[in-house]
Design a protein around this motif. Structure first.
Motif, PDB file in Angstrom:
ATOM      1  N   LEU A  74       9.107  -2.809  11.208  1.00  0.00           N
ATOM      2  CA  LEU A  74       9.713  -1.280  11.087  1.00  0.00           C
ATOM      3  C   LEU A  74      10.768  -1.076  10.113  1.00  0.00           C
ATOM      4  O   LEU A  74      10.622  -0.303   9.276  1.00  0.00           O
ATOM      5  CB  LEU A  74      10.011  -0.726  12.625  1.00  0.00           C
ATOM      6  N   MET A  75      11.571  -2.093   9.983  1.00  0.00           N
ATOM      7  CA  MET A  75      12.799  -2.000   9.182  1.00  0.00           C
ATOM      8  C   MET A  75      12.050  -2.154   7.419  1.00  0.00           C
ATOM      9  O   MET A  75      12.573  -1.627   6.547  1.00  0.00           O
ATOM     10  CB  MET A  75      13.636  -3.063   9.310  1.00  0.00           C
ATOM     11  N   VAL A  76      11.221  -3.107   7.497  1.00  0.00           N
ATOM     12  CA  VAL A  76      10.764  -3.653   6.124  1.00  0.00           C
ATOM     13  C   VAL A  76       9.841  -2.216   5.735  1.00  0.00           C
ATOM     14  O   VAL A  76      10.152  -1.818   4.620  1.00  0.00           O
ATOM     15  CB  VAL A  76       9.696  -4.725   6.317  1.00  0.00           C
ATOM     16  N   ILE A  77       8.967  -1.453   6.426  1.00  0.00           N
ATOM     17  CA  ILE A  77       8.390  -0.567   6.064  1.00  0.00           C
ATOM     18  C   ILE A  77       9.296   0.657   5.772  1.00  0.00           C
ATOM     19  O   ILE A  77       8.991   1.458   5.036  1.00  0.00           O
ATOM     20  CB  ILE A  77       7.290  -0.254   7.094  1.00  0.00           C
ATOM     21  N   LEU A  78      10.412   0.844   6.519  1.00  0.00           N
ATOM     22  CA  LEU A  78      11.324   1.769   6.472  1.00  0.00           C
ATOM     23  C   LEU A  78      11.909   1.739   4.919  1.00  0.00           C
ATOM     24  O   LEU A  78      12.179   2.797   4.181  1.00  0.00           O
ATOM     25  CB  LEU A  78      12.360   2.078   7.341  1.00  0.00           C
ATOM     26  N   VAL A  79      12.338   0.492   4.560  1.00  0.00           N
ATOM     27  CA  VAL A  79      13.016   0.146   3.288  1.00  0.00           C
ATOM     28  C   VAL A  79      11.923   0.678   2.187  1.00  0.00           C
ATOM     29  O   VAL A  79      12.413   1.500   1.113  1.00  0.00           O
ATOM     30  CB  VAL A  79      13.206  -1.233   3.121  1.00  0.00           C
ATOM     31  N   TRP A  80      10.664   0.405   2.362  1.00  0.00           N
ATOM     32  CA  TRP A  80       9.900   0.279   1.075  1.00  0.00           C
ATOM     33  C   TRP A  80       9.320   2.078   1.191  1.00  0.00           C
ATOM     34  O   TRP A  80       9.076   2.505  -0.269  1.00  0.00           O
ATOM     35  CB  TRP A  80       8.630  -0.494   1.198  1.00  0.00           C
ATOM     36  N   VAL A 114       0.783  -1.151  -0.031  1.00  0.00           N
ATOM     37  CA  VAL A 114      -0.098   0.049   0.116  1.00  0.00           C
ATOM     38  C   VAL A 114       0.928   1.250   0.056  1.00  0.00           C
ATOM     39  O   VAL A 114       0.779   2.158  -0.629  1.00  0.00           O
ATOM     40  CB  VAL A 114      -0.997   0.008   1.356  1.00  0.00           C
ATOM     41  N   ILE A 115       2.099   1.233   0.758  1.00  0.00           N
ATOM     42  CA  ILE A 115       2.958   2.193   0.768  1.00  0.00           C
ATOM     43  C   ILE A 115       3.547   2.480  -0.614  1.00  0.00           C
ATOM     44  O   ILE A 115       3.567   3.889  -1.044  1.00  0.00           O
ATOM     45  CB  ILE A 115       3.942   2.079   2.000  1.00  0.00           C
ATOM     46  N   VAL A 116       3.779   1.742  -1.337  1.00  0.00           N
ATOM     47  CA  VAL A 116       4.660   2.278  -2.672  1.00  0.00           C
ATOM     48  C   VAL A 116       3.623   2.266  -3.558  1.00  0.00           C
ATOM     49  O   VAL A 116       3.906   2.649  -4.892  1.00  0.00           O
ATOM     50  CB  VAL A 116       5.394   1.032  -2.979  1.00  0.00           C
ATOM     51  N   THR A 117       2.311   2.093  -3.485  1.00  0.00           N
ATOM     52  CA  THR A 117       1.179   2.141  -4.590  1.00  0.00           C
ATOM     53  C   THR A 117       0.849   3.359  -4.573  1.00  0.00           C
ATOM     54  O   THR A 117       0.417   4.117  -3.758  1.00  0.00           O
ATOM     55  CB  THR A 117       0.142   1.092  -4.327  1.00  0.00           C
TER      56      THR A 117
END
Length: 428
Positions: free
Chosen positions: A174-180, A105-108
């Motif tokens: 948190l790290m996954v979401i920060l990367v994307w 959802v973040i990258v879309t």
């Protein structure tokens, strides 16, 4: 040589990322099939039917159901792919799937209007599959890296398991979401406002040439049959890589079908499963019919009776391993040629406009031929007719090879009977 090929293909089929890809997409199949049911109900080929639905106010409801099921293909896939891969690594698969879903959802890109903002159904469905695959796989890898390196919050003993898991997933998530989020930011700085377009152009187009063209389809068919002959599950090895293309093509046809426009694609998921692989890989519907109707040896007649019913429901493991077809190179030629002929004849009929193209309706793979052709083309009789034609062709292709095999088996059975009779005479 064959053992080496079998070993390599087996490793590919069991490769963790391919398995995650296959299992993740399969997770959405119930929704896709449910959506297809309402797609059929909303577009039955009956004069005045759609007008009647509109008058009742059901047409928009059916369309909403289709978008809320079929149209969520990518959303389900990103969760399923990350969950499956995390499960392989024995880390919290549910948390990994949810975090991958959030990352998707973040990258879309958002649709922004006066009424507010949101995400287009376009990217939640088949058009978002490539991003779903990439986000699902990478998110699960990042998540398991931090978990396995013990970058997690440890809770004291006695804390409920659900709470413990939530806190354990906090730092990896948190790290996954920060990367994307960083990727989304960098793409914006680079002037790329849509990761879906970027990945579709870089990954989708080369695979699309293979997955949408006739020649590419024939390569896939031949490879699938060859692997099955070696005893390797061809579908598990070949299909996970190319099925996203078929599903995208199916969804594009579905959207066009709903809009009453020309269907853009011939090679779709249902083209392969319902029109090419009738009876299963190798189009073995022709083989089981030959065994059932045209054999004389006891073994083959018994095998025909046992396999014809499952064969009509596209379940061919009984004949593949019972006859067997696996490692039976007497059946090499028809096992490859039968599905190739089915693909060429069906493709030609659809390309010339003699047969309706698949309408984007995902028919369960266990649906018998004739019925599945009618449903997959949106209720067009030509879909059933072409299946009847190709079914007969597969029988014709398998027939001489089955007869040669059957004649050899008859001689063996006769020799065995003579041998047993002589043994009884000696004993008496």
């Amino acid at each position: 040589m064959l053992e080496r090929i079998e070993y390599i293909a087996g490793m590919i089929g069991e490769q963790r990322h391919l398995r995650a890809l296959r299992d993740g997409i399969l997770l959405g199949m119930p929704l896709i099939i449910i959506g297809s049911i309402f797609l059929i109900l909303g577009n039955l080929p009956i004069s005045g039917y759609t007008e009647w639905l509109n008058d009742l106010g059901l047409a928009p409801v059916f369309a909403k159901i289709v978008n809320g099921s079929f149209g969520l293909m990518a959303l389900v896939a990103v969760f399923g792919i990350a969950k499956s891969l995390a499960e392989f690594y024995d880390v919290d698969e549910i948390s990994a799937g949810i975090i991958a879903l959030s990352s998707f959802v973040i990258v879309t890109p958002d649709l922004i209007s006066k009424a507010g903002s949101g995400i287009s159904y376009i990217y939640l469905g088949s058009s978002g599959l490539f991003v779903a695959i990439v986000v699902g796989l990478i998110s699960a890898e990042i998540f398991r890296f931090f978990v396995q390196k013990n970058f997690t919050i440890k809770m004291p003993a006695g804390v409920p398991v659900a709470v413990e898991k939530s806190f354990a997933a906090l730092i990896p998530g948190l790290m996954v979401i920060l990367v994307w989020s960083l990727i989304y930011l960098l793409l914006g700085f680079a002037g790329i406002d849509n990761i879906h377009t970027l990945l579709t152009n870089t990954l989708g187009k080369p695979l699309g040439v293979l997955g949408s063209s006739l020649w590419g389809t024939l390569i896939i068919i031949a490879l699938n049959s060859f692997l099955w002959l070696l005893g390797i599950h061809g579908a598990n090895t070949v299909i996970p890589v190319i099925q996203p293309i078929w599903l995208q093509n199916s969804d594009a046809n579905r959207i066009a079908f709903q809009a009453g426009k020309e269907l853009p694609n011939i090679v779709t998921n249902e083209f392969m499963l319902n029109f090419v692989w009738m009876g299963g890989g190798g189009a073995t519907i022709g083989l089981v019919i030959c065994l059932w109707l045209f054999t004389k040896s006891k073994n083959n007649k018994a095998m025909g009776k046992l396999t014809v019913a499952p064969g009509f429901f596209n379940i061919n493991e009984p004949v593949l391993f019972g006859l067997p077809v696996v490692l039976n190179f007497k059946l090499l030629i028809p096992f490859i040629i039968a599905p190739v002929v089915a693909a060429v004849v069906t493709y030609a009929g659809m390309a010339m406009g003699l047969v309706a193209k698949p309408a984007g309706i995902i028919v369960p793979w266990t649906m018998p031929p004739i019925i599945s052709g009618y449903l997959a083309t949106g209720g067009k009789i030509s879909g059933a007719v072409i299946q009847a034609i190709t079914l007969v062709l597969t029988v014709v292709i398998y027939y001489p090879f089955v007869k040669l095999m059957d004649n050899a088996d008859l001689k063996e059975e006769a020799a065995e009977e003579v041998f047993n009779t002589d043994d009884k005479k000696v004993i008496s």
